[in-house]
Design a protein around this motif. Structure first.
Motif, PDB file in Angstrom:
ATOM      1  N   CYS A  76       0.408  -1.104  -0.395  1.00  0.00           N
ATOM      2  CA  CYS A  76      -0.092   0.110  -0.590  1.00  0.00           C
ATOM      3  C   CYS A  76       0.920   1.383  -0.189  1.00  0.00           C
ATOM      4  CB  CYS A  76      -1.562   0.345   1.336  1.00  0.00           C
ATOM      5  SG  CYS A  76      -2.206  -1.403   1.258  1.00  0.00           S
ATOM      6  N   ASP A  77       1.493   1.091   1.300  1.00  0.00           N
ATOM      7  CA  ASP A  77       2.637   1.767  -0.148  1.00  0.00           C
ATOM      8  C   ASP A  77       3.681   2.191  -0.714  1.00  0.00           C
ATOM      9  OD1 ASP A  77       2.446   2.793   3.352  1.00  0.00           O
ATOM     10  OD2 ASP A  77       3.893   2.289   3.939  1.00  0.00           O
ATOM     11  N   ALA A  78       3.732   1.612  -1.582  1.00  0.00           N
ATOM     12  CA  ALA A  78       4.700   1.536  -2.724  1.00  0.00           C
ATOM     13  C   ALA A  78       3.385   1.942  -3.655  1.00  0.00           C
ATOM     14  CB  ALA A  78       5.376   0.139  -3.352  1.00  0.00           C
ATOM     15  N   PHE A  79       2.098   1.376  -3.485  1.00  0.00           N
ATOM     16  CA  PHE A  79       0.827   2.008  -4.463  1.00  0.00           C
ATOM     17  C   PHE A  79       0.776   3.343  -4.382  1.00  0.00           C
ATOM     18  CE2 PHE A  79      -3.897   2.296  -5.109  1.00  0.00           C
ATOM     19  CZ  PHE A  79      -3.520   2.629  -6.253  1.00  0.00           C
ATOM     20  N   LYS A  80       0.876   4.214  -2.348  1.00  0.00           N
ATOM     21  CA  LYS A  80       0.216   5.223  -3.042  1.00  0.00           C
ATOM     22  C   LYS A  80       1.863   6.108  -3.217  1.00  0.00           C
ATOM     23  CE  LYS A  80      -1.118   6.038   1.481  1.00  0.00           C
ATOM     24  NZ  LYS A  80      -1.097   6.723   2.767  1.00  0.00           N
TER      25      LYS A  80
END
Length: 165
Positions: A76-80
């Protein structure tokens, strides 16, 4: 003279605030739930996305979000980090930006369908894009301006020029 200055001040403030109001600091939950339509949807045709997702660097995602476990926090951090610079375009449900982005994410990352939509939920507004550090790789490839922001700024400049001359 003071009256003319006041009207200029209010006009500039109006367009500045209108420009700020059009930018988004969230990726909406609706944009995360990209569903293919069934049947013919001629009246629901979406406009082509103005972001060139096929030319972006997906290594921000593919380096940090790896299977078979796909850890929710790092994915999720990478997606954001990847998607937040394009939040205005992704949230525009009249375009195909969200579905195009997810198509390329799944193509380059070979992620299971719905991984980010199911794992990455923060609140009722969607994913919070404030305080998201952009990767150095994605900083160079961003939208110059969304259509609504550029239209607002153009209209403001035209009005300003008409008042001056």
């Amino acid at each position: 003279m003071a009256r003319r200055f006041n009207s200029w001040f209010y006009l500039i403030c109006f367009f500045f605030l209108a420009g700020l109001a059009t930018s988004s600091s969230f990726i909406s939950n609706d944009a995360l739930d990209v569903r293919g339509g069934s049947g013919r949807t001629l009246l629901q045709m979406k406009k082509t996305c103005n972001v060139s997702f096929e030319n972006l660097d997906y290594s921000v995602l593919t380096d940090k979000c790896k299977g078979p476990q796909y850890p929710a926090k790092s994915c999720c951090d990478a997606f954001k980090e990847f998607a937040c610079p394009f939040s205005d375009a992704i949230n525009d449900l009249e375009t195909d930006c969200a579905s195009t982005m997810f198509s390329y994410i799944n193509l380059y990352g070979k992620y299971p369908p719905g991984l980010f939509a199911n794992e990455c939920r923060e609140d009722k507004n969607g994913l919070d894009c404030q305080n998201v550090e952009q990767s150095k790789k994605s900083r160079g490839v961003q939208i110059a301006a969304t259509q609504s922001s550029s239209l607002t700024l153009t209209a403001g400049l035209i009005v300003l020029l008409l008042q001056l001359f």
